[in-house]
Scaffold this motif. Structure first.
Motif, PDB file in Angstrom:
ATOM      1  N   ASN A 101      -0.506 -17.090 -19.074  1.00  0.00           N
ATOM      2  CA  ASN A 101      -0.612 -15.674 -18.727  1.00  0.00           C
ATOM      3  C   ASN A 101       0.672 -15.184 -18.073  1.00  0.00           C
ATOM      4  O   ASN A 101       1.454 -15.978 -17.546  1.00  0.00           O
ATOM      5  CB  ASN A 101      -1.803 -15.456 -17.775  1.00  0.00           C
ATOM      6  CG  ASN A 101      -2.412 -14.064 -17.933  1.00  0.00           C
ATOM      7  OD1 ASN A 101      -1.784 -13.166 -18.465  1.00  0.00           O
ATOM      8  ND2 ASN A 101      -3.642 -13.905 -17.478  1.00  0.00           N
ATOM      9  N   VAL A 102       0.885 -13.908 -18.137  1.00  0.00           N
ATOM     10  CA  VAL A 102       2.014 -13.254 -17.450  1.00  0.00           C
ATOM     11  C   VAL A 102       1.406 -12.081 -16.703  1.00  0.00           C
ATOM     12  O   VAL A 102       0.705 -11.269 -17.310  1.00  0.00           O
ATOM     13  CB  VAL A 102       3.067 -12.741 -18.465  1.00  0.00           C
ATOM     14  CG1 VAL A 102       4.189 -12.010 -17.737  1.00  0.00           C
ATOM     15  CG2 VAL A 102       3.629 -13.882 -19.296  1.00  0.00           C
ATOM     16  N   TYR A 103       1.666 -12.013 -15.397  1.00  0.00           N
ATOM     17  CA  TYR A 103       0.985 -11.022 -14.571  1.00  0.00           C
ATOM     18  C   TYR A 103       1.937  -9.935 -14.078  1.00  0.00           C
ATOM     19  O   TYR A 103       3.095 -10.214 -13.756  1.00  0.00           O
ATOM     20  CB  TYR A 103       0.342 -11.712 -13.351  1.00  0.00           C
ATOM     21  CG  TYR A 103      -0.567 -10.781 -12.592  1.00  0.00           C
ATOM     22  CD1 TYR A 103      -1.848 -10.537 -13.040  1.00  0.00           C
ATOM     23  CD2 TYR A 103      -0.122 -10.122 -11.448  1.00  0.00           C
ATOM     24  CE1 TYR A 103      -2.695  -9.663 -12.367  1.00  0.00           C
ATOM     25  CE2 TYR A 103      -0.953  -9.253 -10.752  1.00  0.00           C
ATOM     26  CZ  TYR A 103      -2.242  -9.026 -11.226  1.00  0.00           C
ATOM     27  OH  TYR A 103      -3.070  -8.164 -10.562  1.00  0.00           O
ATOM     28  N   GLY A 104       1.427  -8.727 -13.979  1.00  0.00           N
ATOM     29  CA  GLY A 104       2.176  -7.641 -13.341  1.00  0.00           C
ATOM     30  C   GLY A 104       2.141  -6.367 -14.168  1.00  0.00           C
ATOM     31  O   GLY A 104       1.783  -6.375 -15.351  1.00  0.00           O
ATOM     32  N   ARG A 105       2.507  -5.260 -13.521  1.00  0.00           N
ATOM     33  CA  ARG A 105       2.615  -3.989 -14.251  1.00  0.00           C
ATOM     34  C   ARG A 105       3.585  -4.169 -15.402  1.00  0.00           C
ATOM     35  O   ARG A 105       4.676  -4.711 -15.206  1.00  0.00           O
ATOM     36  CB  ARG A 105       3.194  -2.912 -13.336  1.00  0.00           C
ATOM     37  CG  ARG A 105       2.192  -2.225 -12.483  1.00  0.00           C
ATOM     38  CD  ARG A 105       2.953  -1.200 -11.636  1.00  0.00           C
ATOM     39  NE  ARG A 105       2.077  -0.597 -10.675  1.00  0.00           N
ATOM     40  CZ  ARG A 105       1.276   0.439 -10.921  1.00  0.00           C
ATOM     41  NH1 ARG A 105       1.276   0.999 -12.113  1.00  0.00           N
ATOM     42  NH2 ARG A 105       0.498   0.924  -9.982  1.00  0.00           N
ATOM     43  N   PHE A 106       3.224  -3.662 -16.568  1.00  0.00           N
ATOM     44  CA  PHE A 106       4.054  -3.863 -17.762  1.00  0.00           C
ATOM     45  C   PHE A 106       5.488  -3.370 -17.547  1.00  0.00           C
ATOM     46  O   PHE A 106       6.447  -3.965 -18.030  1.00  0.00           O
ATOM     47  CB  PHE A 106       3.415  -3.163 -18.973  1.00  0.00           C
ATOM     48  CG  PHE A 106       4.216  -3.368 -20.223  1.00  0.00           C
ATOM     49  CD1 PHE A 106       4.252  -4.614 -20.844  1.00  0.00           C
ATOM     50  CD2 PHE A 106       4.970  -2.334 -20.765  1.00  0.00           C
ATOM     51  CE1 PHE A 106       5.020  -4.819 -21.988  1.00  0.00           C
ATOM     52  CE2 PHE A 106       5.733  -2.533 -21.905  1.00  0.00           C
ATOM     53  CZ  PHE A 106       5.756  -3.774 -22.519  1.00  0.00           C
ATOM     54  N   GLU A 107       5.620  -2.305 -16.791  1.00  0.00           N
ATOM     55  CA  GLU A 107       6.951  -1.736 -16.553  1.00  0.00           C
ATOM     56  C   GLU A 107       7.915  -2.759 -15.931  1.00  0.00           C
ATOM     57  O   GLU A 107       9.114  -2.715 -16.176  1.00  0.00           O
ATOM     58  CB  GLU A 107       6.794  -0.526 -15.614  1.00  0.00           C
ATOM     59  CG  GLU A 107       8.068   0.236 -15.371  1.00  0.00           C
ATOM     60  CD  GLU A 107       7.847   1.422 -14.428  1.00  0.00           C
ATOM     61  OE1 GLU A 107       6.681   1.643 -14.000  1.00  0.00           O
ATOM     62  OE2 GLU A 107       8.828   2.106 -14.130  1.00  0.00           O
ATOM     63  N   TYR A 108       7.357  -3.683 -15.131  1.00  0.00           N
ATOM     64  CA  TYR A 108       8.211  -4.622 -14.390  1.00  0.00           C
ATOM     65  C   TYR A 108       8.045  -6.074 -14.824  1.00  0.00           C
ATOM     66  O   TYR A 108       8.791  -6.933 -14.354  1.00  0.00           O
ATOM     67  CB  TYR A 108       7.905  -4.541 -12.885  1.00  0.00           C
ATOM     68  CG  TYR A 108       8.006  -3.146 -12.331  1.00  0.00           C
ATOM     69  CD1 TYR A 108       9.257  -2.521 -12.213  1.00  0.00           C
ATOM     70  CD2 TYR A 108       6.868  -2.445 -11.946  1.00  0.00           C
ATOM     71  CE1 TYR A 108       9.348  -1.228 -11.719  1.00  0.00           C
ATOM     72  CE2 TYR A 108       6.955  -1.159 -11.447  1.00  0.00           C
ATOM     73  CZ  TYR A 108       8.190  -0.550 -11.335  1.00  0.00           C
ATOM     74  OH  TYR A 108       8.288   0.721 -10.857  1.00  0.00           O
ATOM     75  N   SER A 109       7.071  -6.364 -15.669  1.00  0.00           N
ATOM     76  CA  SER A 109       6.789  -7.777 -15.993  1.00  0.00           C
ATOM     77  C   SER A 109       7.866  -8.343 -16.919  1.00  0.00           C
ATOM     78  O   SER A 109       8.675  -7.603 -17.472  1.00  0.00           O
ATOM     79  CB  SER A 109       5.388  -7.901 -16.604  1.00  0.00           C
ATOM     80  OG  SER A 109       5.268  -7.034 -17.710  1.00  0.00           O
ATOM     81  N   ASP A 110       7.845  -9.670 -17.078  1.00  0.00           N
ATOM     82  CA  ASP A 110       8.913 -10.412 -17.754  1.00  0.00           C
ATOM     83  C   ASP A 110       8.744 -10.323 -19.284  1.00  0.00           C
ATOM     84  O   ASP A 110       7.874 -10.995 -19.852  1.00  0.00           O
ATOM     85  CB  ASP A 110       8.847 -11.869 -17.262  1.00  0.00           C
ATOM     86  CG  ASP A 110       9.961 -12.730 -17.817  1.00  0.00           C
ATOM     87  OD1 ASP A 110      10.527 -12.378 -18.871  1.00  0.00           O
ATOM     88  OD2 ASP A 110      10.250 -13.771 -17.202  1.00  0.00           O
ATOM     89  N   LEU A 111       9.573  -9.533 -19.921  1.00  0.00           N
ATOM     90  CA  LEU A 111       9.431  -9.299 -21.372  1.00  0.00           C
ATOM     91  C   LEU A 111       9.619 -10.590 -22.177  1.00  0.00           C
ATOM     92  O   LEU A 111       8.906 -10.829 -23.154  1.00  0.00           O
ATOM     93  CB  LEU A 111      10.425  -8.233 -21.839  1.00  0.00           C
ATOM     94  CG  LEU A 111      10.373  -7.916 -23.335  1.00  0.00           C
ATOM     95  CD1 LEU A 111       9.006  -7.355 -23.736  1.00  0.00           C
ATOM     96  CD2 LEU A 111      11.470  -6.931 -23.727  1.00  0.00           C
ATOM     97  N   ASP A 112      10.577 -11.413 -21.767  1.00  0.00           N
ATOM     98  CA  ASP A 112      10.815 -12.659 -22.531  1.00  0.00           C
ATOM     99  C   ASP A 112       9.565 -13.536 -22.536  1.00  0.00           C
ATOM    100  O   ASP A 112       9.189 -14.101 -23.562  1.00  0.00           O
ATOM    101  CB  ASP A 112      11.990 -13.447 -21.938  1.00  0.00           C
ATOM    102  CG  ASP A 112      13.303 -12.736 -22.191  1.00  0.00           C
ATOM    103  OD1 ASP A 112      13.345 -11.882 -23.105  1.00  0.00           O
ATOM    104  OD2 ASP A 112      14.283 -13.009 -21.475  1.00  0.00           O
ATOM    105  N   ARG A 113       8.923 -13.633 -21.366  1.00  0.00           N
ATOM    106  CA  ARG A 113       7.696 -14.448 -21.282  1.00  0.00           C
ATOM    107  C   ARG A 113       6.568 -13.808 -22.100  1.00  0.00           C
ATOM    108  O   ARG A 113       5.756 -14.495 -22.714  1.00  0.00           O
ATOM    109  CB  ARG A 113       7.244 -14.592 -19.821  1.00  0.00           C
ATOM    110  CG  ARG A 113       8.085 -15.549 -19.014  1.00  0.00           C
ATOM    111  CD  ARG A 113       7.744 -16.997 -19.302  1.00  0.00           C
ATOM    112  NE  ARG A 113       6.513 -17.448 -18.642  1.00  0.00           N
ATOM    113  CZ  ARG A 113       5.854 -18.545 -18.975  1.00  0.00           C
ATOM    114  NH1 ARG A 113       6.277 -19.301 -19.971  1.00  0.00           N
ATOM    115  NH2 ARG A 113       4.761 -18.889 -18.326  1.00  0.00           N
TER     116      ARG A 113
END
Ligand SMILES: NC(=O)c1ccc[n+]([C@@H]2O[C@H](COP(=O)([O-])OP(=O)(O)OC[C@H]3O[C@@H](n4cnc5c(N)ncnc54)[C@H](OP(=O)(O)O)[C@@H]3O)[C@@H](O)[C@H]2O)c1
Length: 278
Positions: A101-113
């Protein structure tokens, strides 16, 4: 002595399990070994994979092959089937389980992950399924179990890409199951609620409400693997383990969309709510 499959006569003889070094994949590998299935275990964590494979081979006297490889790389699915071909083996079960999983608001989350996650959850699963079907022995019963999540049933604020990949996998699985109605292939989609595995910790999500075990029920990987295996053998196309989780799945089916998205937001929020960058 192999356990009989009530529906079709026999348990799998050779199963591919992805994400087999940890959590649910590891529990599935054990479940399959107890039913006498040989295994090709795939995970990117090589040392943990070898340790698990050695234990299973010793305890259950089954053949266990391993492939330490990253499923976000385009050639990994083909490498798994090349390995089987090289060994002169044909798989009759595929457990698409690897995920994260990758957590966080889409605006700031890790695009590569996030892109890596789409590659693992959606692209690798599609590739492995295509290869498995193309190389199967049509005289045998063949089975695909796709591990999705109860997350497939509702959009997930703060985990938007993850939930979307889970919905993709559920839709893909149900369509395949229908295409293969009354054939040699069973396709089942397992939709667990939260499980007590390293999954939440790896994603930095241990302070998210869902992790608390309420209102959804946190289950052990062993229980989910046992129930998921049974659901596959019983020919269930979709299965949500745990009575309380099934109640939420039912509510997700009938609740108005805005209401269920607000609920998903609440349950996926940190106990200290996400306000800005996260
Ligand atoms: N735990 C939950 O609450 C929960 C709920 C619903 C659905 N699920 C799904 O259940 C499945 C199993 O998760 P889990 O809870 O057992 O998590 P886990 O304990 O973290 O196990 C997942 C395994 O997959 C491996 N993996 C991840 N990305 C990979 C890649 N690119 N190539 C090869 N292997 C990779 C991981 O390796 P690394 O450790 O190196 O990343 C790990 O060994 C996942 O698909 C997850 O989305 C989990």
């Amino acid at each position: 002595m192999r356990a009989p499959d009530q529906r079709t006569g026999s348990a799998p003889r050779l199963s591919i399990v992805t994400g087999a070094a940890s959590g649910l994949g590891r529990a599935f590998a054990e479940q399959l070994a107890t039913h006498g299935s040989g295994l090709l275990l795939l995970d990117r964590n090589g040392p943990l994979l070898e340790e698990s494979a050695a234990k299973l081979a010793k305890r259950y006297s089954v053949r266990v092959e391993t492939l330490a490889a990253d499923l976000s790389l385009a050639d990994t699915p083909a490498r798994a089937f090349e390995r089987l071909q090289h060994l002169g083996l044909t798989a009759d079960a595929l457990f698409n389980n690897a995920g994260f999983n990758v957590y966080g608001r889409f605006e700031y989350s890790d695009l590569d992950r996030e892109i890596e996650m789409i590659r693992v959850h959606s692209i690798a699963t599609t590739q492995l399924s295509k290869l498995f079907l193309g190389k199967r022995d049509r005289e045998q019963r063949n089975r695909i179990l796709n591990v999705s999540s109860i997350a497939a049933l509702v959009p997930g604020p703060f985990v938007s890409v993850h939930f979307a990949t889970r919905a993709h996998l559920l839709s893909f699985s149900l369509a395949l199951a229908e295409e293969f109605r009354d054939t040699d292939v069973d396709v089942s989609c397992l939709c667990p609620g939260p499980m007590a595995t390293p999954f939440f910790e790896t994603a930095g999500m241990t302070d998210v409400r869902l992790f608390s075990g309420w209102p959804l029920k946190t289950m052990s990987a062993t229980d989910v693997a046992t129930l998921g295996y049974r659901a596959l053998m019983d020919g269930k196309r979709m299965y949500v383990p745990g009575r309380r989780n099934r109640l939420f799945a039912f509510a997700a089916d009938i609740a108005p969309r805005p209401l269920k998205i607000r609920f998903a937001r609440w349950v996926m929020d940190r106990v200290q709510p996400v306000r800005d960058a996260n």
